[in-house]
Design a protein around this motif. Structure first.
Motif, PDB file in Angstrom:
ATOM      1  N   ALA A  61      -2.770  10.314   5.022  1.00 50.46           N
ATOM      2  CA  ALA A  61      -3.516   9.927   6.225  1.00 50.46           C
ATOM      3  C   ALA A  61      -3.517  11.039   7.264  1.00 50.46           C
ATOM      4  CB  ALA A  61      -2.923   8.653   6.811  1.00 50.46           C
ATOM      5  N   LEU A  62      -2.361  11.726   7.417  1.00 50.41           N
ATOM      6  CA  LEU A  62      -2.233  12.747   8.458  1.00 50.41           C
ATOM      7  C   LEU A  62      -2.984  14.033   8.126  1.00 50.41           C
ATOM      8  CD1 LEU A  62       1.544  12.426   9.458  1.00 50.41           C
ATOM      9  CD2 LEU A  62      -0.449  11.685  10.775  1.00 50.41           C
ATOM     10  N   PHE A  63      -2.906  14.470   6.860  1.00 51.63           N
ATOM     11  CA  PHE A  63      -3.410  15.801   6.511  1.00 51.63           C
ATOM     12  C   PHE A  63      -4.660  15.799   5.634  1.00 51.63           C
ATOM     13  CE2 PHE A  63       1.163  16.352   7.299  1.00 51.63           C
ATOM     14  CZ  PHE A  63       1.120  17.329   8.274  1.00 51.63           C
ATOM     15  N   LEU A  64      -4.939  14.696   4.958  1.00 53.43           N
ATOM     16  CA  LEU A  64      -6.083  14.663   4.048  1.00 53.43           C
ATOM     17  C   LEU A  64      -7.154  13.680   4.489  1.00 53.43           C
ATOM     18  CD1 LEU A  64      -4.128  14.732   0.647  1.00 53.43           C
ATOM     19  CD2 LEU A  64      -5.188  16.668   1.828  1.00 53.43           C
ATOM     20  N   GLY A  65      -6.911  12.977   5.578  1.00 55.50           N
ATOM     21  CA  GLY A  65      -7.885  12.009   6.057  1.00 55.50           C
ATOM     22  C   GLY A  65      -8.054  10.811   5.150  1.00 55.50           C
ATOM     23  N   GLU A  66      -7.031  10.513   4.335  1.00 52.29           N
ATOM     24  CA  GLU A  66      -7.120   9.399   3.406  1.00 52.29           C
ATOM     25  C   GLU A  66      -6.810   8.087   4.124  1.00 52.29           C
ATOM     26  OE1 GLU A  66      -5.637  11.854  -0.567  1.00 52.29           O
ATOM     27  OE2 GLU A  66      -4.381  10.303   0.306  1.00 52.29           O
ATOM     28  N   ARG A  67      -7.427   7.020   3.669  1.00 53.60           N
ATOM     29  CA  ARG A  67      -7.160   5.695   4.219  1.00 53.60           C
ATOM     30  C   ARG A  67      -7.134   4.672   3.088  1.00 53.60           C
ATOM     31  NH1 ARG A  67      -6.255   8.527   7.809  1.00 53.60           N
ATOM     32  NH2 ARG A  67      -6.882   8.407  10.007  1.00 53.60           N
ATOM     33  N   LEU A  68      -6.159   3.767   3.148  1.00 51.61           N
ATOM     34  CA  LEU A  68      -6.132   2.635   2.235  1.00 51.61           C
ATOM     35  C   LEU A  68      -6.814   1.453   2.903  1.00 51.61           C
ATOM     36  CD1 LEU A  68      -2.462   2.673   0.838  1.00 51.61           C
ATOM     37  CD2 LEU A  68      -4.521   3.504  -0.286  1.00 51.61           C
ATOM     38  N   SER A  69      -7.540   0.679   2.107  1.00 53.83           N
ATOM     39  CA  SER A  69      -8.118  -0.541   2.658  1.00 53.83           C
ATOM     40  C   SER A  69      -6.998  -1.533   2.942  1.00 53.83           C
ATOM     41  CB  SER A  69      -9.107  -1.154   1.656  1.00 53.83           C
ATOM     42  OG  SER A  69      -8.422  -1.634   0.510  1.00 53.83           O
ATOM     43  N   LEU A  70      -7.291  -2.563   3.737  1.00 54.35           N
ATOM     44  CA  LEU A  70      -6.290  -3.580   4.050  1.00 54.35           C
ATOM     45  C   LEU A  70      -5.799  -4.240   2.770  1.00 54.35           C
ATOM     46  CD1 LEU A  70      -4.757  -5.141   6.208  1.00 54.35           C
ATOM     47  CD2 LEU A  70      -6.686  -6.735   6.339  1.00 54.35           C
ATOM     48  N   ARG A  71      -6.725  -4.491   1.847  1.00 58.14           N
ATOM     49  CA  ARG A  71      -6.349  -5.109   0.569  1.00 58.14           C
ATOM     50  C   ARG A  71      -5.418  -4.201  -0.222  1.00 58.14           C
ATOM     51  NH1 ARG A  71     -10.524  -7.205  -4.204  1.00 58.14           N
ATOM     52  NH2 ARG A  71      -9.017  -7.079  -5.902  1.00 58.14           N
ATOM     53  N   GLN A  72      -5.725  -2.898  -0.292  1.00 61.49           N
ATOM     54  CA  GLN A  72      -4.875  -1.972  -1.030  1.00 61.49           C
ATOM     55  C   GLN A  72      -3.515  -1.819  -0.363  1.00 61.49           C
ATOM     56  OE1 GLN A  72      -7.584   1.341  -1.006  1.00 61.49           O
ATOM     57  NE2 GLN A  72      -8.103   1.056  -3.163  1.00 61.49           N
ATOM     58  N   GLY A  73      -3.481  -1.803   0.966  1.00 60.90           N
ATOM     59  CA  GLY A  73      -2.212  -1.722   1.676  1.00 60.90           C
ATOM     60  C   GLY A  73      -1.335  -2.926   1.391  1.00 60.90           C
ATOM     61  N   ALA A  74      -1.936  -4.121   1.357  1.00 62.04           N
ATOM     62  CA  ALA A  74      -1.180  -5.332   1.040  1.00 62.04           C
ATOM     63  C   ALA A  74      -0.651  -5.276  -0.387  1.00 62.04           C
ATOM     64  CB  ALA A  74      -2.060  -6.560   1.232  1.00 62.04           C
ATOM     65  N   GLY A  75      -1.474  -4.773  -1.316  1.00 57.45           N
ATOM     66  CA  GLY A  75      -1.030  -4.650  -2.696  1.00 57.45           C
ATOM     67  C   GLY A  75       0.117  -3.667  -2.836  1.00 57.45           C
ATOM     68  N   GLY A  76       0.013  -2.542  -2.140  1.00 54.58           N
ATOM     69  CA  GLY A  76       1.098  -1.562  -2.174  1.00 54.58           C
ATOM     70  C   GLY A  76       2.389  -2.126  -1.609  1.00 54.58           C
ATOM     71  N   LEU A  77       2.284  -2.911  -0.557  1.00 60.69           N
ATOM     72  CA  LEU A  77       3.468  -3.529   0.039  1.00 60.69           C
ATOM     73  C   LEU A  77       4.138  -4.484  -0.952  1.00 60.69           C
ATOM     74  CD1 LEU A  77       5.283  -3.990   2.490  1.00 60.69           C
ATOM     75  CD2 LEU A  77       3.690  -5.773   3.242  1.00 60.69           C
ATOM     76  N   LEU A  78       3.336  -5.269  -1.688  1.00 61.77           N
ATOM     77  CA  LEU A  78       3.903  -6.168  -2.688  1.00 61.77           C
ATOM     78  C   LEU A  78       4.626  -5.394  -3.788  1.00 61.77           C
ATOM     79  CD1 LEU A  78       1.148  -8.915  -3.197  1.00 61.77           C
ATOM     80  CD2 LEU A  78       3.330  -9.116  -1.991  1.00 61.77           C
ATOM     81  N   ILE A  79       4.054  -4.259  -4.204  1.00 60.38           N
ATOM     82  CA  ILE A  79       4.708  -3.435  -5.228  1.00 60.38           C
ATOM     83  C   ILE A  79       6.056  -2.925  -4.724  1.00 60.38           C
ATOM     84  CG2 ILE A  79       4.557  -1.286  -6.542  1.00 60.38           C
ATOM     85  CD1 ILE A  79       1.525  -1.720  -6.691  1.00 60.38           C
ATOM     86  N   LEU A  80       6.106  -2.458  -3.484  1.00 62.74           N
ATOM     87  CA  LEU A  80       7.358  -1.945  -2.935  1.00 62.74           C
ATOM     88  C   LEU A  80       8.393  -3.059  -2.786  1.00 62.74           C
ATOM     89  CD1 LEU A  80       6.096   0.585  -0.247  1.00 62.74           C
ATOM     90  CD2 LEU A  80       6.755   1.003  -2.610  1.00 62.74           C
ATOM     91  N   VAL A  81       7.957  -4.247  -2.361  1.00 60.67           N
ATOM     92  CA  VAL A  81       8.867  -5.398  -2.266  1.00 60.67           C
ATOM     93  C   VAL A  81       9.437  -5.715  -3.650  1.00 60.67           C
ATOM     94  CG1 VAL A  81       9.005  -7.882  -1.837  1.00 60.67           C
ATOM     95  CG2 VAL A  81       7.831  -6.398  -0.212  1.00 60.67           C
ATOM     96  N   ALA A  82       8.587  -5.649  -4.665  1.00 65.26           N
ATOM     97  CA  ALA A  82       9.043  -5.922  -6.028  1.00 65.26           C
ATOM     98  C   ALA A  82      10.086  -4.900  -6.477  1.00 65.26           C
ATOM     99  CB  ALA A  82       7.850  -5.908  -6.981  1.00 65.26           C
ATOM    100  N   VAL A  83       9.883  -3.627  -6.135  1.00 68.98           N
ATOM    101  CA  VAL A  83      10.843  -2.589  -6.498  1.00 68.98           C
ATOM    102  C   VAL A  83      12.195  -2.870  -5.849  1.00 68.98           C
ATOM    103  CG1 VAL A  83      11.404  -0.144  -6.250  1.00 68.98           C
ATOM    104  CG2 VAL A  83       9.095  -0.827  -6.897  1.00 68.98           C
ATOM    105  N   VAL A  84      12.184  -3.234  -4.571  1.00 67.88           N
ATOM    106  CA  VAL A  84      13.434  -3.544  -3.860  1.00 67.88           C
ATOM    107  C   VAL A  84      14.120  -4.747  -4.504  1.00 67.88           C
ATOM    108  CG1 VAL A  84      14.396  -4.329  -1.669  1.00 67.88           C
ATOM    109  CG2 VAL A  84      12.650  -2.541  -1.689  1.00 67.88           C
ATOM    110  N   MET A  85      13.359  -5.786  -4.850  1.00 72.70           N
ATOM    111  CA  MET A  85      13.944  -6.970  -5.478  1.00 72.70           C
ATOM    112  C   MET A  85      14.564  -6.639  -6.829  1.00 72.70           C
ATOM    113  SD  MET A  85      11.129  -9.944  -4.615  1.00 72.70           S
ATOM    114  CE  MET A  85      12.050 -11.174  -5.572  1.00 72.70           C
ATOM    115  N   LEU A  86      13.886  -5.812  -7.614  1.00 72.68           N
ATOM    116  CA  LEU A  86      14.429  -5.418  -8.908  1.00 72.68           C
ATOM    117  C   LEU A  86      15.731  -4.638  -8.752  1.00 72.68           C
ATOM    118  CD1 LEU A  86      11.175  -4.375 -10.802  1.00 72.68           C
ATOM    119  CD2 LEU A  86      12.708  -6.237 -11.428  1.00 72.68           C
ATOM    120  N   ALA A  87      15.776  -3.757  -7.756  1.00 74.96           N
ATOM    121  CA  ALA A  87      16.984  -2.969  -7.530  1.00 74.96           C
ATOM    122  C   ALA A  87      18.143  -3.861  -7.088  1.00 74.96           C
ATOM    123  CB  ALA A  87      16.709  -1.892  -6.480  1.00 74.96           C
ATOM    124  N   ARG A  88      17.881  -4.802  -6.187  1.00 75.30           N
ATOM    125  CA  ARG A  88      18.931  -5.675  -5.685  1.00 75.30           C
ATOM    126  C   ARG A  88      19.400  -6.674  -6.742  1.00 75.30           C
ATOM    127  NH1 ARG A  88      20.374  -5.722  -0.563  1.00 75.30           N
ATOM    128  NH2 ARG A  88      19.143  -4.608   0.994  1.00 75.30           N
TER     129      ARG A  88
END
Length: 298
Positions: A256-283
């Protein structure tokens, strides 16, 4: 918190941030005229040579016999395939989106372990797998800035990396993380060098492009690997795995800072779910072995 433990958290955070800059450096090198085989040949060969120097200074033994052959195969075949899919994906989708898709691999590893009959998943871990799949379904929305090919290759890189993790768990241990990383990186560099010779080299045409190659090799490979293992020794595999989720987050921020990239709201929500899943698997898996597959990243 002890000074050693604090240092461990800082080292792993630095590792995650360094890995997260990978997509930024790759996109800058592509813009300067480099192609995928030439870029990855330079990245892995330079990083492997630096780690070779580290091994010589530390007087560490090189792997031999079947262990050496296994590590060569991981680099020259497995890592070659995964790196190819990931870096071509970066040419057709944003760095942040590709990094988020790669982080589907912990859920894929869990599912493959079940299918192979090696372990059973608890309800918590099945929930994490479900969240990861739901997050992927949201994230793969192409949107205006991503092509279907980039998303498909990002998913393919996650599948190949999951298989790489399962394979490396049986090979890397006897060699140790530093020696294993060195052999894997040099072997991958050899494969990409052969591909570069077949296609013809396409090197960066600007000083900035070469700077991106150096950043990719030293910061996003050597520094990322060494700080990962230094931190791992201080805070253990579970905390290290949790902090490693900084990688895709950093990729999104830098894009976002250097390449002008943007995730849509839907993609951001999906990415957040993936990260939550990674944390749950680790714990949910506090007693798992060291995540030695981090020795070599995309």
């Amino acid at each position: 918190m002890s000074a050693s433990r604090t240092a461990g958290f800082l080292l792993v955070a630095l590792s995650g941030a360094s890995f997260g800059a990978l997509g930024l450096f790759a996109r800058l090198a592509y813009a300067a005229g480099a192609d995928m085989p030439s870029l990855l040949f330079l990245r892995f060969t330079l990083a492997g040579l630096v780690l070779t120097c580290v091994m010589l200074v530390r007087r560490q033994r090189w792997p031999r016999g079947r262990v050496l052959l296994g590590l060569v195969a991981l680099g020259a075949l497995g890592y070659f395939a995964e790196g190819s899919a990931y870096f071509v994906a970066l040419q057709h989708a944003s760095a942040g989106l590709v990094a988020l898709l790669l982080y589907l691999f912990p859920a894929l590893v869990a599912v493959l372990q079940v299918l192979l009959g090696r372990e059973h998943l608890s309800r918590t871990r099945w929930l994490a797998v479900g969240l990861a799949l739901a997050g992927t379904a949201l994230t793969v929305d192409p949107g205006p800035d991503a092509k279907a090919l980039g998303i498909a290759l990002g998913l393919l890189s996650a599948v190949i990396y999951a298989l790489y993790v399962l394979s490396s768990a049986r090979v890397v241990g006897p060699a140790g993380p530093l020696a294993a990383s060195t052999v894997i990186l040099l072997s991958a560099g050899f494969s990409f060098g052969a591909l570069m010779l077949v296609k013809g080299p396409s090197l960066p045409q600007t000083p900035g492009g070469w700077g991106a190659v150096v950043g990719l090799s030293l910061l996003s490979t050597v520094v990322a690997v060494l700080t990962f293992f230094a931190g791992l020794q201080r805070i253990g595999p579970v905390n290290t795995s949790l902090l490693s989720t900084l990688e895709p987050v950093m990729a999104v921020v830098l894009g976002a800072l250097f390449l002008g990239e943007r995730l849509s709201l839907r993609q951001g929500a999906g990415g957040l779910l993936i990260l939550v899943a990674v944390v749950m698997l680790a714990r949910a898996e506090p007693g798992r072995p060291e995540p030695v597959s981090q020795a070599a990243r995309s």
